[in-house]
Design a protein around this motif. Sequence first.
Motif, PDB file in Angstrom:
ATOM      1  N   ILE A  66       0.775  -1.302  -0.149  1.00 23.35           N
ATOM      2  CA  ILE A  66       0.042  -0.007   0.084  1.00 23.35           C
ATOM      3  C   ILE A  66       0.943   1.282  -0.043  1.00 23.35           C
ATOM      4  CG2 ILE A  66      -1.800   1.202   1.222  1.00 23.35           C
ATOM      5  CD1 ILE A  66      -2.931  -1.216   2.291  1.00 23.35           C
ATOM      6  N   GLY A  67       0.693   2.126  -0.945  1.00 24.54           N
ATOM      7  CA  GLY A  67       1.273   3.384  -0.981  1.00 24.54           C
ATOM      8  C   GLY A  67       0.455   4.464  -1.607  1.00 24.54           C
ATOM      9  N   LYS A  68       1.146   5.553  -1.939  1.00 21.87           N
ATOM     10  CA  LYS A  68       0.427   6.611  -2.877  1.00 21.87           C
ATOM     11  C   LYS A  68       0.749   6.606  -4.164  1.00 21.87           C
ATOM     12  CE  LYS A  68      -0.138   9.216   1.527  1.00 21.87           C
ATOM     13  NZ  LYS A  68      -0.036  10.573   2.362  1.00 21.87           N
ATOM     14  N   PHE A  69      -0.356   6.888  -4.958  1.00 25.25           N
ATOM     15  CA  PHE A  69      -0.051   7.262  -6.593  1.00 25.25           C
ATOM     16  C   PHE A  69       0.134   8.763  -6.751  1.00 25.25           C
ATOM     17  CE2 PHE A  69      -1.384   4.041 -10.156  1.00 25.25           C
ATOM     18  CZ  PHE A  69      -0.116   3.302 -10.121  1.00 25.25           C
ATOM     19  N   VAL A  70       0.757   9.078  -7.362  1.00 31.20           N
ATOM     20  CA  VAL A  70       1.050  10.533  -7.716  1.00 31.20           C
ATOM     21  C   VAL A  70       1.107  10.667  -9.316  1.00 31.20           C
ATOM     22  CG1 VAL A  70       2.365  12.608  -7.453  1.00 31.20           C
ATOM     23  CG2 VAL A  70       2.541  10.874  -5.466  1.00 31.20           C
ATOM     24  N   PRO A  71      -0.065  11.152  -9.745  1.00 33.64           N
ATOM     25  CA  PRO A  71      -0.263  11.382 -11.259  1.00 33.64           C
ATOM     26  C   PRO A  71       0.284  12.749 -11.411  1.00 33.64           C
ATOM     27  CG  PRO A  71      -2.552  11.833 -10.157  1.00 33.64           C
ATOM     28  CD  PRO A  71      -1.439  10.995  -8.940  1.00 33.64           C
ATOM     29  N   ILE A  72       0.787  12.837 -12.864  1.00 29.19           N
ATOM     30  CA  ILE A  72       1.208  14.224 -13.013  1.00 29.19           C
ATOM     31  C   ILE A  72       1.194  14.358 -14.518  1.00 29.19           C
ATOM     32  CG2 ILE A  72       3.635  13.486 -13.179  1.00 29.19           C
ATOM     33  CD1 ILE A  72       4.646  15.954 -12.147  1.00 29.19           C
ATOM     34  N   TRP A  73       0.935  15.496 -14.894  1.00 30.83           N
ATOM     35  CA  TRP A  73       1.003  15.759 -16.549  1.00 30.83           C
ATOM     36  C   TRP A  73       2.239  16.502 -16.859  1.00 30.83           C
ATOM     37  CZ3 TRP A  73      -2.090  14.059 -20.412  1.00 30.83           C
ATOM     38  CH2 TRP A  73      -3.112  13.778 -20.021  1.00 30.83           C
ATOM     39  N   LEU A  74       2.994  16.241 -17.816  1.00 33.79           N
ATOM     40  CA  LEU A  74       4.437  16.811 -18.177  1.00 33.79           C
ATOM     41  C   LEU A  74       4.559  16.577 -19.772  1.00 33.79           C
ATOM     42  CD1 LEU A  74       6.809  15.810 -15.580  1.00 33.79           C
ATOM     43  CD2 LEU A  74       6.126  17.905 -15.857  1.00 33.79           C
ATOM     44  N   PRO A  75       5.240  17.397 -20.430  1.00 34.51           N
ATOM     45  CA  PRO A  75       5.501  17.559 -21.963  1.00 34.51           C
ATOM     46  C   PRO A  75       6.248  16.018 -22.108  1.00 34.51           C
ATOM     47  CG  PRO A  75       5.943  19.846 -20.960  1.00 34.51           C
ATOM     48  CD  PRO A  75       5.757  18.898 -19.987  1.00 34.51           C
ATOM     49  N   PRO A  76       6.211  15.482 -23.462  1.00 34.67           N
ATOM     50  CA  PRO A  76       6.773  14.362 -23.579  1.00 34.67           C
ATOM     51  C   PRO A  76       8.315  14.355 -23.395  1.00 34.67           C
ATOM     52  CG  PRO A  76       5.232  14.629 -25.146  1.00 34.67           C
ATOM     53  CD  PRO A  76       5.387  15.802 -24.424  1.00 34.67           C
ATOM     54  N   SER A  77       8.998  15.514 -23.693  1.00 28.34           N
ATOM     55  CA  SER A  77      10.334  15.715 -23.464  1.00 28.34           C
ATOM     56  C   SER A  77      10.762  15.573 -22.220  1.00 28.34           C
ATOM     57  CB  SER A  77      10.843  16.981 -24.015  1.00 28.34           C
ATOM     58  OG  SER A  77      10.299  18.146 -23.490  1.00 28.34           O
ATOM     59  N   SER A  78       9.744  15.948 -21.195  1.00 29.50           N
ATOM     60  CA  SER A  78      10.344  16.104 -19.607  1.00 29.50           C
ATOM     61  C   SER A  78      10.128  14.448 -18.813  1.00 29.50           C
ATOM     62  CB  SER A  78       9.507  16.992 -18.911  1.00 29.50           C
ATOM     63  OG  SER A  78       9.726  18.402 -19.523  1.00 29.50           O
ATOM     64  N   MET A  79       9.377  13.716 -19.782  1.00 32.30           N
ATOM     65  CA  MET A  79       9.258  12.387 -19.271  1.00 32.30           C
ATOM     66  C   MET A  79      10.386  11.411 -19.353  1.00 32.30           C
ATOM     67  SD  MET A  79       6.349  12.077 -17.405  1.00 32.30           S
ATOM     68  CE  MET A  79       4.664  12.570 -17.228  1.00 32.30           C
ATOM     69  N   GLY A  80      11.193  11.526 -20.349  1.00 32.04           N
ATOM     70  CA  GLY A  80      12.211  10.617 -20.560  1.00 32.04           C
ATOM     71  C   GLY A  80      13.643  10.932 -19.985  1.00 32.04           C
ATOM     72  N   PRO A  81      14.432  10.148 -19.676  1.00 26.32           N
ATOM     73  CA  PRO A  81      15.524  10.540 -19.126  1.00 26.32           C
ATOM     74  C   PRO A  81      16.481  11.054 -20.089  1.00 26.32           C
ATOM     75  CG  PRO A  81      15.298   8.235 -18.957  1.00 26.32           C
ATOM     76  CD  PRO A  81      14.140   8.645 -19.810  1.00 26.32           C
ATOM     77  N   ARG A  82      17.178  12.299 -19.518  1.00 26.98           N
ATOM     78  CA  ARG A  82      18.047  13.079 -20.385  1.00 26.98           C
ATOM     79  C   ARG A  82      18.835  13.871 -19.513  1.00 26.98           C
ATOM     80  NH1 ARG A  82      14.167  16.144 -18.629  1.00 26.98           N
ATOM     81  NH2 ARG A  82      13.949  18.342 -18.883  1.00 26.98           N
ATOM     82  N   PRO A  83      19.896  14.750 -20.095  1.00 24.41           N
ATOM     83  CA  PRO A  83      20.718  15.561 -19.339  1.00 24.41           C
ATOM     84  C   PRO A  83      19.984  16.635 -18.662  1.00 24.41           C
ATOM     85  CG  PRO A  83      21.761  15.371 -21.468  1.00 24.41           C
ATOM     86  CD  PRO A  83      20.325  14.898 -21.450  1.00 24.41           C
ATOM     87  N   PRO A  84      20.629  17.185 -17.538  1.00 22.83           N
ATOM     88  CA  PRO A  84      20.009  18.273 -16.580  1.00 22.83           C
ATOM     89  C   PRO A  84      20.046  19.286 -17.541  1.00 22.83           C
ATOM     90  CG  PRO A  84      21.973  17.715 -15.940  1.00 22.83           C
ATOM     91  CD  PRO A  84      21.937  16.776 -17.145  1.00 22.83           C
ATOM     92  N   PRO A  85      19.261  20.594 -16.984  1.00 21.60           N
ATOM     93  CA  PRO A  85      19.489  21.665 -17.744  1.00 21.60           C
ATOM     94  C   PRO A  85      20.898  22.283 -17.558  1.00 21.60           C
ATOM     95  CG  PRO A  85      17.679  21.671 -16.263  1.00 21.60           C
ATOM     96  CD  PRO A  85      18.344  20.314 -15.821  1.00 21.60           C
ATOM     97  N   ASN A  86      21.258  23.254 -18.630  1.00 22.57           N
ATOM     98  CA  ASN A  86      22.327  23.658 -18.481  1.00 22.57           C
ATOM     99  C   ASN A  86      22.986  24.459 -17.227  1.00 22.57           C
ATOM    100  OD1 ASN A  86      22.548  23.061 -21.285  1.00 22.57           O
ATOM    101  ND2 ASN A  86      21.815  25.017 -22.076  1.00 22.57           N
ATOM    102  N   TYR A  87      22.162  25.046 -16.427  1.00 22.23           N
ATOM    103  CA  TYR A  87      22.642  25.867 -15.395  1.00 22.23           C
ATOM    104  C   TYR A  87      23.008  24.855 -14.406  1.00 22.23           C
ATOM    105  CZ  TYR A  87      17.731  25.530 -13.609  1.00 22.23           C
ATOM    106  OH  TYR A  87      16.436  25.050 -13.267  1.00 22.23           O
ATOM    107  N   ILE A  88      22.565  23.413 -14.361  1.00 18.04           N
ATOM    108  CA  ILE A  88      23.024  22.545 -13.565  1.00 18.04           C
ATOM    109  C   ILE A  88      24.156  21.541 -14.156  1.00 18.04           C
ATOM    110  CG2 ILE A  88      22.314  20.314 -12.457  1.00 18.04           C
ATOM    111  CD1 ILE A  88      19.646  21.378 -12.009  1.00 18.04           C
ATOM    112  N   ALA A  89      24.044  21.455 -15.438  1.00 22.37           N
ATOM    113  CA  ALA A  89      25.133  20.616 -16.138  1.00 22.37           C
ATOM    114  C   ALA A  89      26.671  21.121 -15.951  1.00 22.37           C
ATOM    115  CB  ALA A  89      24.654  20.200 -17.426  1.00 22.37           C
ATOM    116  N   GLU A  90      26.442  22.539 -15.911  1.00 18.94           N
ATOM    117  CA  GLU A  90      27.666  23.475 -15.844  1.00 18.94           C
ATOM    118  C   GLU A  90      28.337  23.400 -14.715  1.00 18.94           C
ATOM    119  OE1 GLU A  90      26.369  27.030 -17.420  1.00 18.94           O
ATOM    120  OE2 GLU A  90      26.252  26.425 -19.382  1.00 18.94           O
TER     121      GLU A  90
END
Length: 321
Positions: free
Chosen positions: A254-278
């Motif tokens: 038993i736990g909690k489901f957290v539904p969320i809407w996001l753009p497709p590009s935000s749902m997949g694994p990818r590099p972090p934003p530039n201001y973090i990557a730098e």
Amino acid sequence: MCDAFGLIQFLKAMEEMAQGAEKPSLLPVWERQLLNVRESPRVACIHHEYYDDEIEVDDGSTQDFLRAMDPNENLHKSFFFGPKEIQALRAHLPLNLKKSSTFELITSCVWKCRTVALEIDPDEIVRVSCAVNVYDKNYNMNLTPGYYGNAFAYPTVCSKAYVLCENPLEYVVELVKEALAKMSEEYTRSLADLMVIRGRPMPIFKGNMVVSDNSRIVFEEINFGWGKPVYEGLVEAVSFITFYVKYQKSDGQIGKFVPIWLPPSSMGPRPPPNYIAELPTSPRIGGFGDPVCHRLSSGMPVIKPTSTGRTETRVKNDIVN
């Protein structure tokens, strides 16, 4: 219109009548005057969930944001937070925050990861709004049993996007705690007065994540005579509003489901934003392509604050550079 507590009262009334009762055991009360404006209205609290016309202007970007969150253009995903995921989150906190509530942990994690995934401009102010009902006796609102109608507020806290992303999870947890600590009788009365004094101002949508925990509403106990429901609660998130729902997996967990809407590009694994990557000491962070807590529990290091040449002063959660 009613909130989750009003809805469960209605469903229980229908349950009783479906099982033969002539009238509900708890009759509905419609005493809206209980939440009326005070005789001498005054906005005594800071309400970051609404635009302040004196210091903020909606430049039209709100509509762009709402279009960007159009369900037809975005993906809907749900993330499960069970005991293992919650334990993994606690492991990232210092001793004084180990006893943080499940709501505080989930909200902090999702808000932080969502902000990273959306690649929000580093200097943009982001918000999290926590829906809190006012039925609790500690708020002294004296709502009559059986009261129908919306009886909640959603106190809000702010942070610059880069500050939220660069700091460790404990920083975000403390912000969420600050939002919840705002809730009081005075905050609720101040909100009612604000609605009258400022003529129901537009709530802030852009950069805001609204969360509501419905996991403790006992929808699963409703029985119209057909047995208990297989699933109860909301089906999906609503744009930038996320509802936590109680959920039991096939293995009984038993736990909690957290539904969320996001753009497709935000749902997949990818590099972090530039201001973090730098940043030389920052880890790589994916989007929401993998369950958030799975990545945390599998050894993802917490982002540490680093020197960016900027300073931040927070006074009553007001951002001043």
